[in-house]
Design an enzyme around this catalytic site. Sequence first.
Site, PDB file in Angstrom:
ATOM      1  CB  CYS A  85      13.377  75.310  34.341  1.00 17.30           C
ATOM      2  SG  CYS A  85      14.507  76.483  33.762  1.00 17.30           S
ATOM      3  CB  CYS A 139      18.370  76.410  36.430  1.00 20.09           C
ATOM      4  SG  CYS A 139      17.095  77.719  36.328  1.00 20.09           S
ATOM      5  CG  ASP A 180      34.122  34.495  37.559  1.00 22.32           C
ATOM      6  OD1 ASP A 180      34.737  33.860  36.837  1.00 22.32           O
ATOM      7  OD2 ASP A 180      33.884  34.636  38.647  1.00 22.32           O
ATOM      8  CG  ASP A 196      34.948  37.746  42.143  1.00 19.87           C
ATOM      9  OD1 ASP A 196      35.356  38.621  41.620  1.00 19.87           O
ATOM     10  OD2 ASP A 196      35.540  36.333  42.426  1.00 19.87           O
ATOM     11  CG  ASP A 213      35.673  38.252  37.479  1.00 24.68           C
ATOM     12  OD1 ASP A 213      36.297  37.379  36.783  1.00 24.68           O
ATOM     13  OD2 ASP A 213      34.894  37.692  38.318  1.00 24.68           O
TER      14      ASP A 213
END
Length: 736
Positions: free
Chosen positions: A13, A16, A419, A624, A628
């Site tokens: 669960c 845990c 861009d 790209d 960038d």
Amino acid sequence: MKKINLHVSGMHCASCSTIITKALRGTEGVSEADVNLSTSKASVAFDESKLSENNIIDIVKSKGYGAALITDSDSKHQEEMQRKELQKMKHLFVFSLIFAIPAFIIGMVLMWLGIELPGSHFILWVLATPVQFIAGWTFYKGAWAALKNKSANMDTLVAVGTTSAYLLSIYLVLFQPGEGQYFEVSAILITLVLLGKMLEAVAKGKTSEAIKKLMNLSPKTATVIRNGNEMEMSVDLVVVDDIVIVKPGERIPVDGVIVDGGSSVDESMITGESMPVEKGKDDIVIGGTINKNGSFRFRTTKVGSDTTLAHIIRLIEDAQTKKAPIQRFADTVSAYFVPIIIIIALLSGLGWYFIGQESMSFSILIAVSVLVIACPCSLGLATPTAIMVGTGLGAKNGILIKGGDALETAHKLKFVVFDKTGTITKGAPEVTDVISFGDYHEDQILHMAAAVEKHSEHPLAEAIVRKAGKEENAGKEPVALRDSTDFQAIPGYGVKAKIDEKRYFLGNAKLMSVNTIKVPQELRDEKERLEAQGKTVMILADEQAPLGIIAVADVIKESSKEAVLQLKRMGIEVYMITGDNALTAKAIAAEAGIDKVFSEVLPEHKANYVRSLQQKGKVAMVGDGINDSPALAQADIGIAMGSGTDVAMETGNVVLMKNDLLDVPRAIRLSKLTMKKIKQNMFWALFYNVLGVPVAAGVLYPFTGWLLSPIIAGAAMAMSSVSVVTNSLLLRGKKI
């Protein structure tokens, strides 16, 4: 910092995973730790100078859970471990069911029919015992592990609840035989919980189908040419620079570059692109994709864990391990939930016994019902299952999302910044205009310019040389493309070189100015006209005067305009950012439907523009993935274009494998769909507990006589977890 992935066994669960996460994050030297209940995996980043892999594993084991290191070659081993765990769960369930069915018939069905077997109480005792202590041993182990960590989890609730019913039954059989017993309650409860866990495991297995399909893409063998001989070998033995033969209908075994032949290749499982892609000499092929009708040979460039397919699988696995911020809410609730429920169960039982004047058996059963119905499994599964299905759906459509945090943030975006080059545009400029201003005709201008640019690696230079080559292939008779000498590139200005000992210049007006070459007004007017159309204009001149101009344009992608339109319909403001001059930038932006432009921006300054927009709301940067990178890192969501290149995959939070801008709005729609599922799951998990606990505590009993029996509570608890996982799986059928 080193990053490792572990397979963690024994988690049942959210409590845990919270115990393990806290233990890892609280260890000196660990910088990051995420534990995913749905995948049974932990991702840990740590300082190698302070800790080792074995130290990390020991920390997990010290909390009562199993841990094993996952390596790149462990995919099949991991699948086998998961299969064995599921098989073990099935065996436990069947074992439990063998005893629970007769216990149910004797203790309930026959009782309802008014039939009592001689010694039925002792028969039920015998039937319930192996269920309680063999099938139910897993809950005792989990509860003990939690207790050692001064915590409580789902196992605590099941162990305390069923043990209470079992021990109460022993007391009643031995000392108050007329009061009945509840052996069948504990037996059926454990069986129902095991059924729920088994169904949950099966359903969770389906959430990772995207990864399993990708893992099965890689072929087992490859046909390789070595020492002039053609031989078939295991794909594991293929090395970089091998020459591999691919025949029609075969899967491409590893990544490489075609050296001979050609075909169309189905890359749909990698990029999501449904149409086959034509491939020829020097084109890149990706391992796992399908060769359709031709045959070719290719030189391998990436093998084993370095292939694009292996990289994609790692990205998806990492994404499914990382928690979304909203998961912290569920973890926090789970951490306090179990102790609170134990207190409520005790108060309910004591309240009915002392205040309500009910029997001890009635009071204990009330407490057991509260403990059982309140198991927080569904709350712990609400987020990770939806994230798993969401990332899998994205991968199927060529959208790789590198974490739940990215998936959660995407639906909150206010701004998307694109861009220009290679993102809005195709990134491959073409010569659009050649105009002569002297005694040379246009073909001569083009080929002189190509001779000057012959040694340049600039994209504009490549466009001019490529255009000159096309002219030759078209059967025209231009001036032969001659060699140039004394080539020199002048950043920000252009280039210069000698042809037959005569110097030529090709570049912008500044290059002409510094070399005292006078540019006539007619040429200036023509240059401005072309630049107003978004074209880059270069002037070709000798040492005395301009000879002509060449215009080059990077045309926009077919999908750019539609993608921008869809984003605007979502209420998102769209910007374009570029290093180009304002005229070129505005022309390209207008063609794409973008009216907000940042132009003449240096790559290192793009992040500043993103930062300024972030003051107004969440920002996505689409680029790209190479020049960038600073802006992609600064943005709330970095979306990298690049058709699966390594650099693009390492940059940003989302990778668009198809290089298609329409995948930007698709990624945002996927985020919205996933978050909707998470919120639905959390609502029903919390609503179920908020509604179920008071009913189990007997709130309605004084008014209606309604009680929630432990068996019904157990069935409801098991089904709540399955329903959450099933609701997440419904996301797989959504179209983005």
